[in-house]
Structures are given as C-alpha cells and as structure tokens.
Design an enzyme around this catalytic site. Structure first.
Site: not given
Length: 294
Positions: A173, A230, A262
């Site tokens: 991330c 995502d 994601h």
C-alpha cells in the site's frame, strides 16, 4: 557519487531529500499490539507464523533523534543473513506486518519493519483511515522515512547479523509507494518489491515526487504486484510507470491480478484474495532469489 552506504546522500535525488532535516520527538515509543483499529477486518488473520526457530520481537533502532521502535525477525544462528526492509501500510507495524517479518525469517532473512510514522502520530489509537492520511501520512516528509530506512539497514547490518551486500526492500500500500522512491534513492539495493503502491498523489513541499515520477530513476530491479480491480490505482498508471522505467533502461517486472482489489495480500481484511496473495508472495520470493537476496 554514492555515499559509502550505497545511498545518494543529498545529491542526485532531484529534491527527494531536503537537508538539513528538521527532527521531532517520537510520539510512538513502542509498537502497537494486535491488529490496527482503523479498518474493518476479518475475525483473525488467515496466516499466523510462530517464532519457533527464529529470533523475533520489538527492537529500538538509533535514528539520530532517539530510538525508533521496530519489529525484527531473523533466523537463529551466526548469519550473516540477507536483509529485507519491510515497509508498513498506513496502519502501522501491527500484527500483520510483524507476521510478514516472521514469514521472511523462517526463510532465512533478517526482516526489519521500522515504525516510520512514530514521530507524526500514535497509530495504535487511531480508528479513522482518513484522519491517518491527513494527520500522519501527509505530514511525514519523504526525507524522514528515507533516512529512517537507511538507519534501519545500517542497524540490521551492525546489530542483527544482516548482510549489507544482500539488501532488499518490500512494502504494501503506502509502503509500496515508498518502495519505488527508496529504489530511486539507494544504489546498493539488490531488489525491491512493491505491493499495490500508489503511483500518483499530491506533491507537496515535504513529498515532492510521486512514485510514478521516479520510475525512470530506480536503481534496483523492481517487482510490481497490483490488482486489476483496485479502484484507487488505475492499471494504466502502473503500466505507464513500468514503460517509463523500461525506456530509461530500468528493470521493472509488472504483474497484474485482474480480479484482485487493493489490499489483496492483507489477510486480516475482507480485501484478501488468497490465490493472488499466494502467487504474489511466491513471485516476490523468487524475485529476491533471482537478484541475489537469498
């Protein structure tokens, strides 16, 4: 010219580092226990790695302005062990990140995850991801965490039986975004693995360049693992960064998992996708081995 530790120091980074760096005291002086409070999560982590046969636990890393809390896991034995710098999500060094360190240690690595946001806020008490981004992430200078990763690498080599000649970085991330920037900073990295790190974002006076901006400047082979579903990171932006890197003669391997959202590796959240997570993990390990980190 690179410094003796393999970094560029203040030179050649086109604004990535801004010396002198103003330091502040640490808000977090120890790591959080358990999982983050700032995200909806499944009842328990899918994967739990014990500490049998390894040395694992919280450590303090000298960071110039005080001891920085971090989690270290490494094999038992004399070493030296290849080093993997583990870069957290926005949620701090919680049980998921600690478990990743133990997974790597079981495979022979010295894995260290420093709490890179320890000066900006206490992530163990924060429950709102938007507040974390606004009040902590956006206020953390790139220069600060880059310096902290350098300090972590030096500590791992001197105090944790790490081999500085076999140095890699892996992040998830926001940590995936940081992997791109760190790969543009450090010349002696053998390998870098970015899990769904944002390529764009706002540029500020303390975060001058995006991950996409530095794609052509990376100095280490980089494996980019991204989800095709995502909603926050368009596949086109990742492909553009890869292409920009390749035009500049850089080594970027991109893998897109078409149906993965994601956070597909985060086994404590509903975003977890086991097939993509396991395939990405196996690819990451093979990537480290292929580039001499093993």
């Amino acid at each position: 010219m690179a410094d003796r530790d393999g970094t560029d120091g203040a030179a050649g980074l086109d604004g990535l580092i801004i010396p002198p760096l103003s330091r502040r005291g640490f808000v977090m002086t120890s790591l959080m226990s358990g999982l983050t409070l700032a995200t909806t999560r499944v009842e328990a982590q899918v994967i739990h790695t014990d500490a049998a046969g390894i040395v694992a636990g919280e450590v303090k890393i000298p960071a110039g302005d005080g001891p920085m809390p971090a989690y270290r896991a490494m094999p038992e034995g004399a070493g030296p062990f290849p080093i993997v710098l583990v870069v957290e999500e926005i949620f701090g060094v919680h049980d998921y990140i600690k478990d990743i360190c133990r997974r790597l240690a079981k495979l022979g690595y010295c894995a260290v995850a420093p709490e890179l946001y320890a000066r900006q806020g206490d992530l163990s008490t924060m429950t709102d991801p938007k507040a974390i981004i606004r009040d902590v992430i956006a206020k953390t200078p790139d220069a600060q965490w880059i310096g902290d990763l350098d300090a972590t690498a030096a500590w791992a080599a001197s105090a944790a039986k790490g081999d500085p000649q076999r140095l890699a970085v892996m992040g998830w991330c926001r940590g995936g975004r940081d992997v791109w920037l760190y790969a543009a900073h450090r010349r002696d990295l053998r390998a870098a693995v970015a899990w769904y790190g944002p390529l764009g974002g706002e540029r500020t006076d303390i975060q001058l360049r995006t991950a996409g901006d530095v794609a052509a400047d990376i100095k280490a082979p980089l494996l980019a693992l991204y989800g095709g579903a995502d909603t926050g990171i368009p596949v086109a932006s990742v492909e553009e960064a890869r292409d920009r890197a390749k035009v500049a003669g850089r080594d970027v391997e991109l893998v897109i998992y078409p149906d993965a959202p994601h956070g597909f590796h985060a086994d404590y959240r509903p975003s977890y996708r086991r097939e993509a997570a396991e395939d990405g993990w196996n690819r990451a390990l093979a990537f480290l081995q292929a580039h001499g980190v093993g």
